[in-house]
Design a protein around this motif. Structure first.
Motif, short mmCIF file in Angstrom:
data_model
loop_
_atom_site.label_atom_id
_atom_site.label_comp_id
_atom_site.label_asym_id
_atom_site.label_seq_id
_atom_site.Cartn_x
_atom_site.Cartn_y
_atom_site.Cartn_z
N TYR A 199 0.81 -1.20 0.00
CA TYR A 199 0.00 0.00 0.00
C TYR A 199 0.85 1.27 0.00
O TYR A 199 0.63 2.19 0.77
CB TYR A 199 -0.96 0.00 1.19
CG TYR A 199 -1.83 -1.23 1.22
CD1 TYR A 199 -2.88 -1.37 0.30
CD2 TYR A 199 -1.60 -2.25 2.13
CE1 TYR A 199 -3.67 -2.50 0.30
CE2 TYR A 199 -2.40 -3.39 2.12
CZ TYR A 199 -3.43 -3.50 1.21
OH TYR A 199 -4.20 -4.64 1.22
N GLY A 200 1.85 1.28 -0.86
CA GLY A 200 2.63 2.49 -1.05
C GLY A 200 3.76 2.69 -0.07
O GLY A 200 4.40 3.73 -0.08
N ASP A 201 4.01 1.74 0.83
CA ASP A 201 5.07 1.91 1.83
C ASP A 201 6.42 1.58 1.20
O ASP A 201 7.02 0.54 1.46
CB ASP A 201 4.80 1.01 3.03
CG ASP A 201 5.74 1.30 4.19
OD1 ASP A 201 6.55 2.25 4.06
OD2 ASP A 201 5.69 0.60 5.19
N GLU A 202 6.90 2.48 0.34
CA GLU A 202 8.11 2.22 -0.43
C GLU A 202 9.39 2.34 0.39
O GLU A 202 10.45 1.92 -0.05
CB GLU A 202 8.16 3.17 -1.64
CG GLU A 202 6.98 2.95 -2.59
CD GLU A 202 6.94 3.93 -3.74
OE1 GLU A 202 7.74 4.90 -3.71
OE2 GLU A 202 6.12 3.74 -4.64
N ARG A 203 9.30 2.88 1.61
CA ARG A 203 10.49 2.96 2.45
C ARG A 203 10.98 1.56 2.84
O ARG A 203 12.13 1.39 3.22
CB ARG A 203 10.18 3.77 3.71
CG ARG A 203 9.81 5.22 3.40
CD ARG A 203 9.65 6.02 4.67
NE ARG A 203 8.71 7.10 4.50
CZ ARG A 203 8.45 8.01 5.42
NH1 ARG A 203 9.04 7.93 6.59
NH2 ARG A 203 7.59 8.97 5.20
N THR A 204 10.09 0.59 2.77
CA THR A 204 10.50 -0.79 3.01
C THR A 204 11.63 -1.18 2.07
O THR A 204 12.63 -1.76 2.48
CB THR A 204 9.29 -1.74 2.78
OG1 THR A 204 8.25 -1.40 3.68
CG2 THR A 204 9.69 -3.18 2.96
N VAL A 205 11.48 -0.87 0.79
CA VAL A 205 12.51 -1.19 -0.20
C VAL A 205 13.79 -0.43 0.09
O VAL A 205 14.89 -1.00 0.09
CB VAL A 205 12.01 -0.87 -1.63
CG1 VAL A 205 13.13 -1.10 -2.65
CG2 VAL A 205 10.79 -1.72 -1.97
N ASP A 206 13.68 0.86 0.37
CA ASP A 206 14.87 1.68 0.62
C ASP A 206 15.67 1.16 1.81
O ASP A 206 16.91 1.12 1.78
CB ASP A 206 14.47 3.13 0.87
CG ASP A 206 13.87 3.79 -0.37
OD1 ASP A 206 14.15 3.32 -1.48
OD2 ASP A 206 13.11 4.76 -0.21
N ALA A 207 14.97 0.75 2.88
CA ALA A 207 15.66 0.24 4.06
C ALA A 207 16.42 -1.04 3.75
O ALA A 207 17.56 -1.22 4.18
CB ALA A 207 14.66 0.00 5.19
N HIS A 208 15.82 -1.93 2.96
CA HIS A 208 16.49 -3.17 2.62
C HIS A 208 17.65 -2.94 1.65
O HIS A 208 18.69 -3.58 1.76
CB HIS A 208 15.49 -4.16 2.02
CG HIS A 208 14.69 -4.90 3.05
ND1 HIS A 208 13.61 -4.34 3.69
CD2 HIS A 208 14.82 -6.13 3.58
CE1 HIS A 208 13.11 -5.20 4.55
NE2 HIS A 208 13.82 -6.31 4.50
#
Length: 243
Positions: A199-208
């Motif tokens: 649902y748009g939580d793209e910071r998940t990708v950046d953190a990984h």
């Protein structure tokens, strides 16, 4: 499957135990941070998955995650959190969590997330390896300077092992490396690596990506490139010139 559920709310634990029994999973419960580490340390190499509440008595969930990751980089961790702060979620990922579920949650949702995470750990390849420019078999993703084996879940840059990859870091690296120089948006990576919508939580990708880059840089030049305004790509074509 052997699961450790670290949750201070006994009502939640009792509710989930019924659903875990239906799946025939072997589940151990811990109700505070100290007990969690005691239970984990009884058999640190035997756990298949850990669910971890962030709000724990005696020892915070972040500290528990840090201590678990110091002993095992591979055991999958799902955070359970009542917090709605994006920063808490990003910090949790940086501590080594692979996924998160926000409270209140449906038991069916948690079971589905556990299955999805385990599927990513145990399923080999699955459509797409043949797109890698030099892939030799179904278990191998290979380019000029990089090699990844989906059976052993090991990755190498110029024959140097990239250390301590978590399940999600491995899956993210595999997804990018299968199609060198193809740009993936954050939204695409959420769908491909996490198996469901964030649902748009793209910071998940950046953190990984941040954690993955740190591990790659321990053995060689950076091969995950940022494409500003779009997302990320895998490119090892400049490895020689950077050495």
């Amino acid at each position: 499957m052997k699961l450790l559920m670290i949750e201070d709310n006994k009502s939640v634990s009792e509710m989930m135990s019924m659903f875990f029994q239906k799946e025939d999973w072997d589940v151990t419960f811990a109700y505070d941070g100290d007990e969690a580490m005691d239970k984990f340390n009884e058999s640190p190499d035997d756990w298949d998955i850990i669910t971890l509440d962030l709000n724990l008595p005696k020892k915070d969930g972040m500290e528990v995650a840090r201590e678990i990751r110091a002993q095992s980089e591979s055991v999958p961790i799902i955070m359970l959190t009542a917090r709605d702060s994006d920063s808490d979620q990003v910090i949790g990922f940086e501590m080594g969590a692979d996924d998160y579920v926000t409270k209140p949650f449906s038991p069916i949702t948690l079971v589905a997330r556990i299955k999805a995470l385990q599927r990513r750990v145990h399923t080999e390849g699955g459509g797409g390896e043949e797109s890698s420019s030099s892939s030799k078999n179904n278990n191998l993703v290979q380019t000029d300077h990089f090699k990844l084996n989906t059976s052993t879940r090991e990755a190498y840059l110029d024959d140097k092992a990239i250390p301590d990859l978590t399940p999600k870091e491995f899956d993210l690296l595999k997804t990018l490396a299968q199609k060198p120089r193809q740009v993936f948006s954050r939204e695409q990576l959420l769908g491909l690596v996490w198996d469901y919508e964030y649902y748009g939580d793209e910071r998940t990708v950046d953190a990984h990506v941040k954690k993955l880059r740190q591990k790659i840089e321990k053995v060689g030049p950076q091969v995950i490139q940022t494409v500003w305004g779009v997302g990320y790509k895998f490119d090892d074509s400049e490895v020689n010139s950077e050495e």
